[in-house]
Design an enzyme around this catalytic site. Sequence first.
Site, mmCIF file in Angstrom:
data_model
loop_
_atom_site.group_PDB
_atom_site.id
_atom_site.type_symbol
_atom_site.label_atom_id
_atom_site.label_comp_id
_atom_site.label_asym_id
_atom_site.label_seq_id
_atom_site.Cartn_x
_atom_site.Cartn_y
_atom_site.Cartn_z
ATOM 1 N N SER A 186 0.798 -1.226 0.000
ATOM 2 C CA SER A 186 0.000 0.000 0.000
ATOM 3 C C SER A 186 0.829 1.273 0.000
ATOM 4 O O SER A 186 0.311 2.339 -0.320
ATOM 5 C CB SER A 186 -0.942 -0.007 1.197
ATOM 6 O OG SER A 186 -0.199 -0.007 2.398
ATOM 7 N N HIS B 267 -6.224 -4.103 -0.465
ATOM 8 C CA HIS B 267 -6.150 -2.988 -1.423
ATOM 9 C C HIS B 267 -6.442 -3.451 -2.851
ATOM 10 O O HIS B 267 -5.897 -2.896 -3.816
ATOM 11 C CB HIS B 267 -4.777 -2.313 -1.369
ATOM 12 C CG HIS B 267 -4.628 -1.375 -0.209
ATOM 13 N ND1 HIS B 267 -5.201 -0.125 -0.167
ATOM 14 C CD2 HIS B 267 -3.989 -1.523 0.974
ATOM 15 C CE1 HIS B 267 -4.903 0.469 0.969
ATOM 16 N NE2 HIS B 267 -4.176 -0.369 1.680
ATOM 17 N N LYS C 144 -12.584 -1.055 2.972
ATOM 18 C CA LYS C 144 -11.976 -0.231 1.917
ATOM 19 C C LYS C 144 -12.960 -0.117 0.744
ATOM 20 O O LYS C 144 -13.978 0.540 0.890
ATOM 21 C CB LYS C 144 -10.603 -0.800 1.539
ATOM 22 C CG LYS C 144 -9.607 -0.579 2.694
ATOM 23 C CD LYS C 144 -8.186 -0.975 2.393
ATOM 24 C CE LYS C 144 -7.259 -0.504 3.512
ATOM 25 N NZ LYS C 144 -6.533 -1.586 4.193
HETATM 26 C C1 LIG Z 1 -6.249 -2.027 5.578
HETATM 27 C C2 LIG Z 1 -5.543 -3.302 5.651
HETATM 28 C C3 LIG Z 1 -5.797 -4.220 6.676
HETATM 29 C C4 LIG Z 1 -6.702 -3.911 7.819
HETATM 30 O O1 LIG Z 1 -8.045 -3.946 7.447
HETATM 31 P P1 LIG Z 1 -9.155 -3.573 8.524
HETATM 32 O O2 LIG Z 1 -10.364 -4.289 8.076
HETATM 33 O O3 LIG Z 1 -9.268 -2.090 8.512
HETATM 34 O O4 LIG Z 1 -8.654 -4.077 9.846
HETATM 35 C C5 LIG Z 1 -5.155 -5.446 6.625
HETATM 36 N N1 LIG Z 1 -4.287 -5.745 5.643
HETATM 37 C C6 LIG Z 1 -4.003 -4.874 4.660
HETATM 38 C C7 LIG Z 1 -3.036 -5.261 3.587
HETATM 39 C C8 LIG Z 1 -4.609 -3.625 4.640
HETATM 40 O O5 LIG Z 1 -4.308 -2.758 3.675
#
Ligand SMILES: *Cc1c(COP(=O)(O)O)cnc(C)c1O
Length: 408
Positions: free
Chosen positions: A189, A217, A248
């Site tokens: 990310s 992502h 997301k």
């Molecule tokens: C955002 C993200 C998470 C965490 O996700 P949540 O549901 O907000 O806890 C885990 N792994 C990756 C790669 C992320 O980008």
Amino acid sequence: MYGIRDDLLVELDAIRQAGLWKAERELTGPQGALVRTAGTASGAGVEALNFCANNYLGLADNPEVIAAAKDALDEFGYGMASVRFICGTQTQHTALEREIAEFLGQEAAILYSSCFDANGGVFEVLFGAEDAIISDELNHASIIDGVRLSKAMRYRYRNRDMGDLEAQLVAARDAGGRRVVVVTDGVFSMDGSFAPLDSICDVAERFGALVMVDDSHATGFIGKGGRGTPELFGVMDRVDLISSTLGKALGGASGGYIAARAEIVDLLRQRSRPYLFSNAVAPAVVAGSRVALRLAAQADGGRARLRGNAALFRSLMTSAGFELLPGEHPIHAVMFPGDDGAARAKAVSEAMLRHGVYVIAFSFPVVPRGKARIRVQLSAAHSAEDVRRCVAAFVAARAEVDGGSAGA
Ligand SMILES: *Cc1c(COP(=O)(O)O)cnc(C)c1O
């Protein structure tokens, strides 16, 4: 007497002194392409185009998603006040799990309160002391923590380096690893780069290792049908476990999941601690996520718009003389290299907010020293005009910052 208060104040001050203080900017309304920030002691609130959300498909304020969540409050209530296995499973929780599994081409799926919890709860259950976990060095914090909680042997390979992955697999085999798993983020990310899943599957299969991908992502917008990096790389039937988030692209509320073969998911339901000992995902969020998933599955138009916005941004920024890390993902790292990079990136991002564009600068230790950057995230909710305004703000802010410094 030991004074924790003074101790903590010293620690807090050290964070500020190092320039690492994360201040939270309050928004006064919903997440969207355009947001309004609250006024602070140092100034009035502003309206700004938002280029730092994970709202890739623009579903966070989608009227159908909101309507489904509102209806669910009436039909299913506000909260479950129970973990899933006692009395916290509604018909819609199981329906969402089925729909996620179907969308991703996996046999089953299990919901968690977050993807952080999904990653935190998966390794300990599946991998014990005689097993081995091979993890990309840039994997998300939740994978690192989840791996720490398991007793498995741990190996780390250099980011996306297939030679090193193979070397670590050899080491795991030589150490007698029984179950071996390669785990990677689908998208890194901070860079917007993809894990080369086809090559990873090739290498892993030669060693009889499982492959796990965290597609947070990517789910909903990467790959032709939005099924994520396994679809993009043509390996949907070769990836063993997928973790991802509902926080997301899929509406952006909260919740996460693991999708995998039925026996893996069945065992997680019996043994996974964040699943067993934490409350069921809220009814309104489940209902909203189901609609978000359906909209994402049908979002060919949204994905095309997102790709178009990303390509437009890249080409305009490159023409304007900015250095971008290469890639195709809607995350763009606009680089500010060198010793003064961190300060420049921060100054440029702050100047951009005065020009009505909200972006965030990242520097060490979030990214390597000397690799400071402003991360820009495109959304299908942006118009081409929004993208042009973002680039114009970059150009204006750079001129202000560099023009204001000696010798620039
Ligand atoms: C955002 C993200 C998470 C965490 O996700 P949540 O549901 O907000 O806890 C885990 N792994 C990756 C790669 C992320 O980008």
